[in-house]
Design a protein around this motif. Sequence first.
Motif, PDB file in Angstrom:
ATOM      1  N   ALA A 127      29.122  61.791 -21.937  1.00 20.33           N
ATOM      2  CA  ALA A 127      27.577  62.205 -22.297  1.00 20.33           C
ATOM      3  C   ALA A 127      27.415  62.676 -21.123  1.00 20.33           C
ATOM      4  CB  ALA A 127      26.939  60.333 -22.573  1.00 20.33           C
ATOM      5  N   ASN A 128      28.022  62.142 -20.383  1.00 26.84           N
ATOM      6  CA  ASN A 128      27.799  63.460 -18.266  1.00 26.84           C
ATOM      7  C   ASN A 128      27.692  64.515 -18.877  1.00 26.84           C
ATOM      8  OD1 ASN A 128      27.278  61.210 -17.507  1.00 26.84           O
ATOM      9  ND2 ASN A 128      29.633  60.098 -16.490  1.00 26.84           N
ATOM     10  N   LEU A 129      29.154  65.740 -19.564  1.00 28.60           N
ATOM     11  CA  LEU A 129      28.997  67.058 -19.194  1.00 28.60           C
ATOM     12  C   LEU A 129      28.415  67.468 -20.013  1.00 28.60           C
ATOM     13  CD1 LEU A 129      32.995  66.350 -20.243  1.00 28.60           C
ATOM     14  CD2 LEU A 129      31.835  66.666 -17.732  1.00 28.60           C
ATOM     15  N   GLU A 130      27.617  66.851 -21.307  1.00 33.85           N
ATOM     16  CA  GLU A 130      26.492  67.221 -22.291  1.00 33.85           C
ATOM     17  C   GLU A 130      25.283  67.339 -21.086  1.00 33.85           C
ATOM     18  OE1 GLU A 130      24.983  69.514 -25.349  1.00 33.85           O
ATOM     19  OE2 GLU A 130      27.132  68.116 -25.812  1.00 33.85           O
ATOM     20  N   ALA A 131      25.238  66.222 -20.899  1.00 26.03           N
ATOM     21  CA  ALA A 131      23.612  66.420 -19.992  1.00 26.03           C
ATOM     22  C   ALA A 131      24.434  67.777 -18.709  1.00 26.03           C
ATOM     23  CB  ALA A 131      23.714  64.812 -19.365  1.00 26.03           C
ATOM     24  N   ASN A 132      24.974  67.829 -18.447  1.00 22.61           N
ATOM     25  CA  ASN A 132      25.332  68.290 -16.864  1.00 22.61           C
ATOM     26  C   ASN A 132      25.329  69.536 -17.193  1.00 22.61           C
ATOM     27  OD1 ASN A 132      25.949  68.238 -14.396  1.00 22.61           O
ATOM     28  ND2 ASN A 132      27.243  69.160 -14.421  1.00 22.61           N
ATOM     29  N   GLY A 133      25.620  70.390 -19.020  1.00 30.41           N
ATOM     30  CA  GLY A 133      25.857  71.831 -19.275  1.00 30.41           C
ATOM     31  C   GLY A 133      27.843  72.408 -18.882  1.00 30.41           C
ATOM     32  N   ASN A 134      28.629  70.994 -19.107  1.00 31.03           N
ATOM     33  CA  ASN A 134      30.223  71.859 -18.809  1.00 31.03           C
ATOM     34  C   ASN A 134      30.624  71.736 -20.399  1.00 31.03           C
ATOM     35  OD1 ASN A 134      29.809  69.218 -16.527  1.00 31.03           O
ATOM     36  ND2 ASN A 134      29.243  71.220 -15.486  1.00 31.03           N
ATOM     37  N   HIS A 135      29.554  73.175 -20.702  1.00 29.98           N
ATOM     38  CA  HIS A 135      30.573  73.017 -21.631  1.00 29.98           C
ATOM     39  C   HIS A 135      31.729  73.717 -22.201  1.00 29.98           C
ATOM     40  CE1 HIS A 135      26.323  71.856 -23.054  1.00 29.98           C
ATOM     41  NE2 HIS A 135      26.161  73.117 -22.626  1.00 29.98           N
TER      42      HIS A 135
END
Length: 308
Positions: free
Chosen positions: A188-196
């Motif tokens: 969830a954190n990676l998605e919210a931070n845009g770390n694709h």
Amino acid sequence: MDQILNALKALGEPTRMRVMALCAQGDLTVSELVHILGQSQPRVSRHLKLLCEAGLLQRLREGSWVFHRLAAEPDHMPFVKKLVDLIPQDDEILLRDRERLQEVKRERAEKASQYFSRNAMRWAEIRALHVDDGEVEKALLKLVKPKGNEDFLDIGTGTGQILQVFGNHIHQGWGIDLSSDMLSIARANLEANGNHNCAVRQGDMYQVPFSAESFDLITIHQVLHYADEPVRAVAEAARVLRQGGKLAIVDFAPHEEETLRVDHQHRRLGFSEKELADICRECGLEIKEVQHLPGDPLTVTLWVAVKL
């Protein structure tokens, strides 16, 4: 000559041979050895004292706990390992000892797993009580100096915070963790931070689910103090690190905060510079940089090692 004779005399007793075989599997406390061996604490302590005096084991005191492990001094290591190799691994008594050792390790793992599950949502808050994460993360980036083209792995990624810190400075990143609760938060954190360019998967620090020499840069951030076998964890990181690649370890300097062990399942109360240097050398790594970030009461140390 005297050293070799003393070592052979110390090993020439069944219980002490059992102790050596057990300590070859990882660090153990007196109480754990008492449980496994089924002998009294004074008797086990006496055997441990003789093995330490003979240079076969070393003692590591941390607060009220004392760990025992195989001697790791460069002059002793080859000889100690040869002696351990002579111990018959198919002996019936040793097989039973290993079964009890696995019970001890399962109990440790269950306690740690329960702790992580209970505190998954509070993890960032708990860590903030011990150290300023922002200061550590800035120092880590400055020490490691990623160039933007690295394949990156974060071992014990937790909430994925280090992946977020490195995400814009690497080619692609992976994070592994045993806790499914932690991985849910990390995703969830990676998605919210845009770390694709980053992803996480379930994995064990002792059996990293990647092939050898897969990464240019690896971090073990505030994880090693939970490890039953820190040498094995570092060795596994070294296995998947490419030659010339960097391993960055972030952990506490030695301290006496017993509450972290009692309340937060910390296996180790920090690591000294010498101990980490010895561990890395044993795993084919050389420490190039060390930085201390003093705190109250805890100091965070950053080590950067290179695979030779």
